[in-house]
Design a protein around this motif. Structure first.
Motif: not given
Length: 283
Positions: A91-94, A96-101, A169-177
């Motif tokens: 719920k609080s970490i959108d 998460i698989e992108c952030l970790l992997f 954050p939305d997925k696009k900015i997570v992908d960019i980072i």
């Protein structure tokens, strides 16, 4: 490099060994290795650091790693694949698989917050107590304990995210980072022109989008992230300055020292020697 495969979404393994049975290997899953006892040297993507008990290391599919053990060591190893992470509502970490992997370049223990270190140690102790158990609800309990460790890992890893980024954050900015972090040693692909082309937008839109979502400009974030990784190399590895120069795409030592001094006010060699002095005093 041999790739190891995970045969189920979640595996939890306790090991007491005197030598690492699987060195210089790659993974197709996410792995957390907690040091219960013992010490030695840990190598991640050609960077080597000293490890000791109560540290948590994370390995992504992009990494190659191994342990050189000083005598007998105890590990608790947690392995998860993307399907396991996608199964739960974080719920609080959108994303998460992108952030970790996609998390590369962290060579030290991933838990930096002192309170979280104590919590992780307690979770590991409880996980050990039920790892071999067949009692009612043990499987659910193992998953809940694992999920708590994953959330703490993600929270500490998020310290490497831009300071102004939102909690969801939305997925696009997570992908960019994630792309920036994964390619931090390749400055040419992190230029605004290359990034805007990769993510299908104009340079001006990309610049505004990044600053609006991250609270800082692209250049500010890339510079701060490079500085943090260089600091990690200086603190936790024996890499020579010329090796750090090459790793992060600088032309020579003068170039990297100018960049580093701009942000930290000292040269790389002085920063490393000051850290060693503080470490020796503390010990």
């Amino acid at each position: 490099m041999r790739k190891e495969t995970l045969h189920q979404p979640l595996e939890i393994i306790y090991e007491k060994v005197t030598s690492c049975p699987l060195n210089n290997r790659g993974l197709n899953f996410l792995e957390f290795a907690y040091i219960i006892s013992g010490s030695g040297y840990y190598t991640l993507n050609d960077n080597t650091i000293f490890f000791k008990s109560k540290q948590l290391f994370m390995v992504t599919p992009n990494d190659c790693h191994g342990f050189d053990l000083h005598g007998e060591c105890e590990f608790l190893v947690i392995r998860v694949d993307k399907s396991y992470l996608n199964e739960y509502q974080w719920k609080s970490i959108d994303h998460i698989e992108c952030l970790l992997f996609n998390r590369s370049n962290i060579i030290g223990s991933i838990i930096s917050d002192e309170r979280d270190k104590k919590t992780v140690d307690s979770l590991i102790t409880n996980l050990l107590s039920c790892i071999e158990g067949d009692a009612l609800y043990y499987q659910d309990l193992k998953k809940h304990l694992t999920n708590a460790i994953i959330v703490l890992a993600a929270r500490n890893i998020s310290l490497f995210m831009p300071k102004g980024i939102t909690s969801s954050p939305d997925k696009k900015i997570v992908d960019i980072i994630s792309f920036i972090q994964h390619n931090i040693q390749n400055p040419s692909v992190l230029k605004i022109a290359a990034l805007s082309e990769r993510f299908g937008c104009s340079e001006s839109y990309f610049s505004n989008y990044f600053k609006r979502n991250c609270g800082e400009s692209l250049q500010e974030y890339v510079s701060s992230y490079r500085i943090r990784l260089i600091e990690h190399r200086l603190k936790y590895s024996d890499a020579r300055i010329n090796e750090i120069v090459s790793e992060f795409g600088f032309s020579d030592e003068s170039h990297i020292n100018k960049f580093f001094k701009k942000h930290k006010k000292v040269s790389l060699s002085r920063y490393r020697s000051d850290h060693l002095i503080k470490k020796n005093v503390k010990n």
